[in-house]
Design a protein around this motif. Structure first.
Motif, PDB file in Angstrom:
ATOM      1  N   SER A   1     -12.825 -18.970  -6.614  1.00 40.52           N
ATOM      2  CA  SER A   1     -12.300 -20.269  -7.065  1.00 40.52           C
ATOM      3  C   SER A   1     -11.302 -20.858  -6.071  1.00 40.52           C
ATOM      4  CB  SER A   1     -11.610 -20.113  -8.426  1.00 40.52           C
ATOM      5  OG  SER A   1     -10.412 -19.369  -8.266  1.00 40.52           O
TER       6      SER A   1
ATOM      7  N   SER B   1     -12.958 -14.672 -12.043  1.00 41.16           N
ATOM      8  CA  SER B   1     -11.852 -15.628 -12.007  1.00 41.16           C
ATOM      9  C   SER B   1     -11.065 -15.485 -13.305  1.00 41.16           C
ATOM     10  CB  SER B   1     -12.366 -17.063 -11.882  1.00 41.16           C
ATOM     11  OG  SER B   1     -11.274 -17.961 -12.025  1.00 41.16           O
ATOM     12  N   ARG B   2      -9.743 -15.660 -13.197  1.00 40.43           N
ATOM     13  CA  ARG B   2      -8.908 -15.532 -14.391  1.00 40.43           C
ATOM     14  C   ARG B   2      -8.920 -16.795 -15.231  1.00 40.43           C
ATOM     15  NH1 ARG B   2      -3.770 -14.436 -11.131  1.00 40.43           N
ATOM     16  NH2 ARG B   2      -4.893 -16.052 -10.015  1.00 40.43           N
TER      17      ARG B   2
HETATM   18  N1  LIG Z   1      -3.965 -20.567   2.668  1.00 43.46           N
HETATM   19  C1  LIG Z   1      -3.621 -20.132   3.862  1.00 43.46           C
HETATM   20  O1  LIG Z   1      -3.031 -20.884   4.702  1.00 43.46           O
HETATM   21  C2  LIG Z   1      -3.957 -18.731   4.276  1.00 43.46           C
HETATM   22  C3  LIG Z   1      -3.591 -18.347   5.557  1.00 43.46           C
HETATM   23  C4  LIG Z   1      -3.880 -17.070   5.967  1.00 43.46           C
HETATM   24  C5  LIG Z   1      -4.543 -16.208   5.108  1.00 43.46           C
HETATM   25  N2  LIG Z   1      -4.904 -16.594   3.867  1.00 43.46           N
HETATM   26  C6  LIG Z   1      -5.582 -15.610   3.012  1.00 43.46           C
HETATM   27  O2  LIG Z   1      -6.908 -16.023   2.726  1.00 43.46           O
HETATM   28  C7  LIG Z   1      -7.271 -15.583   1.410  1.00 43.46           C
HETATM   29  C8  LIG Z   1      -7.715 -16.768   0.599  1.00 43.46           C
HETATM   30  O3  LIG Z   1      -6.722 -17.759   0.646  1.00 43.46           O
HETATM   31  P1  LIG Z   1      -6.901 -19.150  -0.093  1.00 43.46           P
HETATM   32  O4  LIG Z   1      -5.807 -20.024   0.422  1.00 43.46           O
HETATM   33  O5  LIG Z   1      -8.333 -19.588  -0.008  1.00 43.46           O
HETATM   34  O6  LIG Z   1      -6.595 -18.734  -1.594  1.00 43.46           O
HETATM   35  P2  LIG Z   1      -6.240 -19.688  -2.826  1.00 43.46           P
HETATM   36  O7  LIG Z   1      -6.891 -21.015  -2.666  1.00 43.46           O
HETATM   37  O8  LIG Z   1      -4.771 -19.637  -3.017  1.00 43.46           O
HETATM   38  O9  LIG Z   1      -6.962 -18.928  -4.017  1.00 43.46           O
HETATM   39  C9  LIG Z   1      -6.548 -17.635  -4.383  1.00 43.46           C
HETATM   40  C10 LIG Z   1      -7.720 -16.947  -5.035  1.00 43.46           C
HETATM   41  O10 LIG Z   1      -7.317 -15.611  -5.332  1.00 43.46           O
HETATM   42  C11 LIG Z   1      -7.690 -15.322  -6.658  1.00 43.46           C
HETATM   43  N3  LIG Z   1      -6.726 -14.392  -7.263  1.00 43.46           N
HETATM   44  C12 LIG Z   1      -5.388 -14.519  -7.310  1.00 43.46           C
HETATM   45  N4  LIG Z   1      -4.848 -13.486  -7.993  1.00 43.46           N
HETATM   46  C13 LIG Z   1      -5.884 -12.712  -8.403  1.00 43.46           C
HETATM   47  C14 LIG Z   1      -5.991 -11.523  -9.167  1.00 43.46           C
HETATM   48  N5  LIG Z   1      -4.908 -10.906  -9.648  1.00 43.46           N
HETATM   49  N6  LIG Z   1      -7.218 -11.016  -9.403  1.00 43.46           N
HETATM   50  C15 LIG Z   1      -8.314 -11.619  -8.901  1.00 43.46           C
HETATM   51  N7  LIG Z   1      -8.290 -12.770  -8.176  1.00 43.46           N
HETATM   52  C16 LIG Z   1      -7.081 -13.293  -7.936  1.00 43.46           C
HETATM   53  C17 LIG Z   1      -7.671 -16.652  -7.388  1.00 43.46           C
HETATM   54  O11 LIG Z   1      -8.597 -16.562  -8.466  1.00 43.46           O
HETATM   55  P3  LIG Z   1      -8.353 -17.145  -9.955  1.00 43.46           P
HETATM   56  O12 LIG Z   1      -7.042 -17.890  -9.921  1.00 43.46           O
HETATM   57  O13 LIG Z   1      -9.530 -18.030 -10.198  1.00 43.46           O
HETATM   58  O14 LIG Z   1      -8.335 -15.937 -10.805  1.00 43.46           O
HETATM   59  C18 LIG Z   1      -8.161 -17.616  -6.314  1.00 43.46           C
HETATM   60  O15 LIG Z   1      -9.561 -17.705  -6.310  1.00 43.46           O
HETATM   61  C19 LIG Z   1      -6.041 -14.862   0.839  1.00 43.46           C
HETATM   62  O16 LIG Z   1      -6.168 -13.496   1.134  1.00 43.46           O
HETATM   63  C20 LIG Z   1      -4.901 -15.447   1.651  1.00 43.46           C
HETATM   64  O17 LIG Z   1      -3.816 -14.560   1.749  1.00 43.46           O
HETATM   65  C21 LIG Z   1      -4.633 -17.848   3.425  1.00 43.46           C
END
Ligand SMILES: NC(=O)c1ccc[n+]([C@@H]2O[C@H](COP(=O)([O-])OP(=O)(O)OC[C@H]3O[C@@H](n4cnc5c(N)ncnc54)[C@H](OP(=O)(O)O)[C@@H]3O)[C@@H](O)[C@H]2O)c1
Length: 284
Positions: A10, A32-33
């Motif tokens: 998500s 997804s939660r």
């Molecule tokens: N955004 C950035 O600039 C950035 C930079 C470097 C690395 N990253 C890494 O890339 C990855 C994805 O980032 P993103 O920005 O695409 O994420 P995001 O849009 O913030 O989404 C976070 C996702 O993680 C899921 N999630 C959170 N807690 C969870 C739990 N306890 N159990 C299962 N699922 C959980 C959420 O699912 P639900 O809420 O639907 O459950 C959601 O789908 C992460 O590892 C992040 O650290 C991001």
């Protein structure tokens, strides 16, 4: 037809990945939660890591959620899946020596999660890959460039301190999703972590200027001497508009955060785009 388990489907990278997998002929189970809209080829499972049992008949697992939570889940779930691809972050390197103890803790937790993931995969005979993005944008949901775009649009201006010239490599969510899918067919990527930066290194002020120029309201970029910027930032902190922008983050505006994409290019043909932002990438 191959089936994937996709954590974080998500999220901003996860959505792009689900679309790519579907286009490549995969089906996906995606925990997804929260309730999620129907997507072709996707069966949403309700719950987070804690609630997700190990499903049968899975060909690959992707994690686009918190890496520490995923590494714990993977270590405990009795899954025999040959391929695991998880997103971490370049913060594992960039924040390792931060002056901010909270940031050092983030780096330490990412490092521990990567080590645990690779150790579990080794024991199970699985091939694991970690992709470490830099600053993610493109889905209008990120906490950096989209946040800057919204603030700038609202106030018709955005303020930076003079000398905010540290290099950044913003990376588009679709390029990350493509990278994850490419790893599936790249044996050289097994057992390795890769920096996956954007295709261009731009000075911070230039990155912000390009975002502002892409917005319909064409907000102004105002660069202030450090003391004047400190006053503006202090006021923004008091009103809760500078969340997550601590002193370490301000100091980093002058530091280059540049990561080498060459290993990812060599091993799985990583091909990120240059930074050419458009309003739609920030939800406008
Ligand atoms: N955004 C950035 O600039 C950035 C930079 C470097 C690395 N990253 C890494 O890339 C990855 C994805 O980032 P993103 O920005 O695409 O994420 P995001 O849009 O913030 O989404 C976070 C996702 O993680 C899921 N999630 C959170 N807690 C969870 C739990 N306890 N159990 C299962 N699922 C959980 C959420 O699912 P639900 O809420 O639907 O459950 C959601 O789908 C992460 O590892 C992040 O650290 C991001």
């Amino acid at each position: 037809m191959r089936q994937a388990l996709v954590f974080g489907g998500s999220g901003q990278i996860g959505r792009a990945l689900l679309a790519r997998l579907q286009a490549a002929g995969w089906t996906a189970l995606a925990p997804s939660r929260a309730p999620q809209p129907e997507l072709p080829g996707v069966r949403w499972l309700r719950g987070g890591f804690e609630q997700t049992a190990s499903p049968a008949a899975i060909d690959a697992i992707f994690s686009c959620g918190p890496l520490d939570g995923f590494a714990r889940w993977y270590a405990q779930a009795p899954v025999a899946v040959p391929r695991v691809i998880a997103f971490g972050s370049t913060s594992v390197e960039a924040k390792r020596h931060s002056q901010d103890p909270h940031e050092r803790d983030v780096a330490a937790r990412l490092h521990a999660a990567e080590s645990s993931l690779f150790a579990t995969a080794r024991v199970r005979g699985a091939d694991a890959t970690v992709l470490r993005p830099t600053l993610v944008y493109g889905a209008g949901r990120d906490a950096t460039l989209t946040r800057i775009a919204r603030l700038a649009h609202r106030y018709r201006a955005f303020v930076l301190p003079r000398g905010a010239c540290g290099l950044r490599q913003p990376v588009h969510v679709d390029d990350l999703a493509e990278a994850a899918v490419r790893c599936l067919d790249a044996p050289a990527s097994a057992g390795r972590a890769y920096a996956t930066p954007g295709g261009e290194a731009v000075p911070y002020r230039e990155m912000v200027a390009r975002v502002l120029a892409a917005l319909p309201s064409k907000p102004r970029l105002i660069e202030l001497p450090s003391p004047a910027f400190a006053l503006v930032l202090g006021a923004a902190r008091l009103t809760g508009r500078a969340q997550g922008f601590g002193d370490a983050a301000v100091a980093r505006l002058r530091e280059d955060l540049v990561f080498d994409a060459a290993p990812a290019v060599r091993d799985f043909g990583y091909a990120p785009r240059a930074f050419r932002p458009q309003a739609g990438m920030f939800g406008f």
